[in-house]
Scaffold this motif. Sequence first.
Motif, mmCIF file in Angstrom:
data_model
loop_
_atom_site.group_PDB
_atom_site.id
_atom_site.type_symbol
_atom_site.label_atom_id
_atom_site.label_comp_id
_atom_site.label_asym_id
_atom_site.label_seq_id
_atom_site.Cartn_x
_atom_site.Cartn_y
_atom_site.Cartn_z
ATOM 1 N N PRO A 133 -0.496 -10.475 1.578
ATOM 2 C CA PRO A 133 -0.885 -10.419 2.840
ATOM 3 C C PRO A 133 -1.474 -8.845 3.142
ATOM 4 O O PRO A 133 -1.431 -8.076 2.193
ATOM 5 N N VAL A 134 -2.298 -8.596 4.281
ATOM 6 C CA VAL A 134 -2.852 -7.257 4.436
ATOM 7 C C VAL A 134 -1.799 -6.346 4.919
ATOM 8 O O VAL A 134 -0.967 -6.743 5.699
ATOM 9 N N ASP A 135 -1.914 -5.139 4.385
ATOM 10 C CA ASP A 135 -1.080 -3.828 4.952
ATOM 11 C C ASP A 135 -1.456 -3.505 6.119
ATOM 12 O O ASP A 135 -2.508 -3.681 6.656
ATOM 13 N N GLY A 136 -0.670 -2.397 6.526
ATOM 14 C CA GLY A 136 -1.205 -1.886 7.911
ATOM 15 C C GLY A 136 -2.449 -1.006 7.722
ATOM 16 O O GLY A 136 -2.985 -0.790 8.989
ATOM 17 N N ASP A 137 -3.040 -0.791 6.659
ATOM 18 C CA ASP A 137 -4.221 -0.195 6.541
ATOM 19 C C ASP A 137 -5.435 -1.338 6.162
ATOM 20 O O ASP A 137 -6.434 -0.832 5.910
ATOM 21 N N GLY A 138 -4.916 -2.543 6.349
ATOM 22 C CA GLY A 138 -6.036 -3.327 5.922
ATOM 23 C C GLY A 138 -6.288 -3.687 4.580
ATOM 24 O O GLY A 138 -7.309 -4.433 4.231
ATOM 25 N N HIS A 139 -5.244 -3.430 3.530
ATOM 26 C CA HIS A 139 -5.628 -3.637 2.147
ATOM 27 C C HIS A 139 -4.697 -4.690 1.547
ATOM 28 O O HIS A 139 -3.455 -4.423 2.148
ATOM 29 N N ARG A 140 -5.070 -5.578 0.606
ATOM 30 C CA ARG A 140 -4.312 -6.458 0.125
ATOM 31 C C ARG A 140 -3.760 -5.913 -1.420
ATOM 32 O O ARG A 140 -4.283 -5.006 -1.917
ATOM 33 N N GLY A 141 -2.903 -6.382 -1.854
ATOM 34 C CA GLY A 141 -2.180 -6.087 -3.130
ATOM 35 C C GLY A 141 -1.046 -4.981 -3.358
ATOM 36 O O GLY A 141 -0.965 -4.518 -4.191
ATOM 37 N N THR A 142 -0.625 -4.343 -2.004
ATOM 38 C CA THR A 142 0.108 -3.485 -1.669
ATOM 39 C C THR A 142 1.725 -3.928 -1.468
ATOM 40 O O THR A 142 2.441 -3.063 -1.793
ATOM 41 N N THR A 143 1.827 -5.019 -0.634
ATOM 42 C CA THR A 143 3.285 -5.325 -0.062
ATOM 43 C C THR A 143 3.674 -6.590 -0.920
ATOM 44 O O THR A 143 4.844 -6.719 -0.742
ATOM 45 N N ALA A 144 3.000 -7.508 -1.191
ATOM 46 C CA ALA A 144 3.519 -8.576 -1.869
ATOM 47 C C ALA A 144 2.446 -9.393 -2.679
ATOM 48 O O ALA A 144 1.298 -9.267 -2.745
ATOM 49 N N GLY A 145 3.073 -10.332 -3.349
ATOM 50 C CA GLY A 145 2.131 -10.979 -4.235
ATOM 51 C C GLY A 145 2.135 -10.397 -5.911
ATOM 52 O O GLY A 145 3.171 -9.734 -6.110
ATOM 53 N N TRP A 146 1.197 -11.076 -6.883
ATOM 54 C CA TRP A 146 1.388 -11.018 -8.123
ATOM 55 C C TRP A 146 1.283 -9.520 -8.514
ATOM 56 O O TRP A 146 2.258 -8.797 -9.117
ATOM 57 N N LYS A 147 0.425 -8.757 -7.969
ATOM 58 C CA LYS A 147 0.181 -7.236 -8.114
ATOM 59 C C LYS A 147 1.077 -6.512 -7.594
ATOM 60 O O LYS A 147 1.453 -5.687 -8.385
#
Length: 137
Positions: A114-128
């Motif tokens: 999902p999107v983090d607080g700054d509107g970025h993906r790939g930082t809070t959950a998921g494969w990456k």
Amino acid sequence: MPVEDVSPRSTWDALRTDPDALLVDVRTDAEWNFVGLPDLSEAGKQPVLIPWQVFPSMQVNGAFTEHLHRAGATPLSKIYFLCRSGARSLAAAQAAQAAGFPNAYNVADGFEGPVDGDGHRGTTAGWKASGLPWRQR
């Protein structure tokens, strides 16, 4: 039977230990090219790239299950479906189950999560975000 959500880490473990496990990335060509792909080389595998929806129309790929068969999937295969965040992959896993692939799983939170607080993906959950191997194409 409902599709089970499996964590990216558990998916990675299954891909490394089960010769019948496949990772099917159902994102679009653009996502594969510009966002990156899981790197399964350590597991001696490559992700199977079959779009669930076809870019740019985003219509469901009418040949999806035919592509699964062509990729070598069988009713005995354990197939882990991955998309950006887990929504398209859930739909793809449900379609696979309906088409005779009972061991279809959804990779929870997908490749980028999902999107983090700054509107970025790939930082809070998921494969990456799970620190699993991936690469740019």
